[in-house]
Design a protein around this motif. Structure first.
Motif: not given
Length: 311
Positions: A63-89
């Motif tokens: 069994v191999v379990a991974i941290d996806n990017r932007d979670s756990g100990q994997s790389t967190f990307v540097t691009a700004p996150p989307p705002g709440l309204w972008r997510q809702i829309a």
């Protein structure tokens, strides 16, 4: 005797050509067939509980379990996150990555380990990533199990309004708040027949907070827009040829059961297991039956599928 999660909880790292570094843990006998576990939105690899991993290892899988990017100990990307309204829309930023990029991360870990083929098990967003691998790199896939996931089509697999309201709550800024938010959301999405174990879930949330290499809320927001940017993947799923098992509950307020049904319709000869009373959560009581389904499915690669409903 194969190592289980209790014997070795060691974070390892795969540096990829893309610039991502993906954290993983590797359990069991390296001679056994490989099984890749891909976690869901905002989850790190420890959300696959020790009992879940150990059950698969003792059934004869590496069994191999991974941290996806932007979670756990994997790389967190540097691009700004989307705002709440972008997510809702559902209007992702132009620099958003996609599920295909996350699928490449997962394949990069298998390459790092020298694993040419693996059984794939993904839950929720992880199911979408596993589906993407199966559709785009079929030669790497022995079997696919998609747990409470969906196709990306707008009319299926959507959350209830009450769930959307919870997800739109202000993000946690410290460990205590993160645990509280996780308990509130997990109680809501866990289904009707399996109340959560508050102490166990609090420990999972605390561990996830402690392991995070970046800002969890920003990472989750970028993962949400990866799903949104990837859009409706129904046509892509129709190209999957790997033996496929779809598992979901009938009381899921985060990814409606219609998402599982749509996945089965899209993937030729997929098997379907619907678990009454189960929501968007794997309680301890369901670890054994779910891992049994997964192991049996992986062990009968090449056979046809059918629709099964258990009670």
């Amino acid at each position: 005797m194969p190592e289980t999660s209790g014997a070795r909880n060691v974070d390892q790292y795969a540096p990829l050509a893309s610039g991502m570094t993906i954290c993983f843990r590797d359990y069991g006998d390296k001679a056994d067939p490989a099984m890749l576990l891909v976690a869901g939105l905002g989850e790190d690899l420890t959300f696959w509980t020790d009992s879940f991993v150990d059950s698969l290892v003792t059934r004869g899988f590496r069994v191999v379990a991974i941290d996806n990017r932007d979670s756990g100990q994997s790389t967190f990307v540097t691009a700004p996150p989307p705002g709440l309204w972008r997510q809702i829309a559902a209007r992702p930023r132009g620099d958003a990555y996609t599920l295909a990029d996350m699928a490449e991360d997962a394949l990069g870990v298998l390459d790092h380990l020298g694993i040419s083929q693996a059984h794939l098990v993904g839950r929720s967003m992880g199911g979408m990533i596993a589906q993407t691998i199966a559709a785009t790199a079929p030669e790497r896939v022995l079997s696919l199990t998609s747990l409470y996931s969906t196709t990306g089509a707008k009319k299926v697999g959507g959350p209830t309004l009450s769930t959307v309201r919870l997800l739109a709550s202000p993000p946690a800024r410290n460990r205590t708040a993160a645990v509280r938010a996780h308990l509130r959301l997990t109680r809501h999405i866990a289904g009707t027949d399996h109340p959560i174990d508050d102490a166990a879930e609090a420990a999972i949330a605390a561990r996830g907070w402690d392991r995070s290499a970046g800002e969890p809320a920003a990472g989750t927001a970028r993962q949400i827009q990866a799903i949104q940017r990837s859009g409706d993947r129904t046509a892509q799923l129709s190209r999957i040829t790997a033996p496929t098992l779809v598992i979901n509950g009938d009381r899921d307020p985060l990814v409606a059961p219609s998402g599982g049904a749509a996945t089965v319709r899209a993937i030729r000869s997929a098997q379907h297991v619907v678990i009454p009373g189960m929501g968007h959560h794997i309680p301890e009581a369901l670890v054994e039956p779910i891992t049994t389904y997964i192991a049996q499915h992986a062990n009968r690669v090449g056979e046809g599928g059918n629709h099964v409903r258990i009670s």
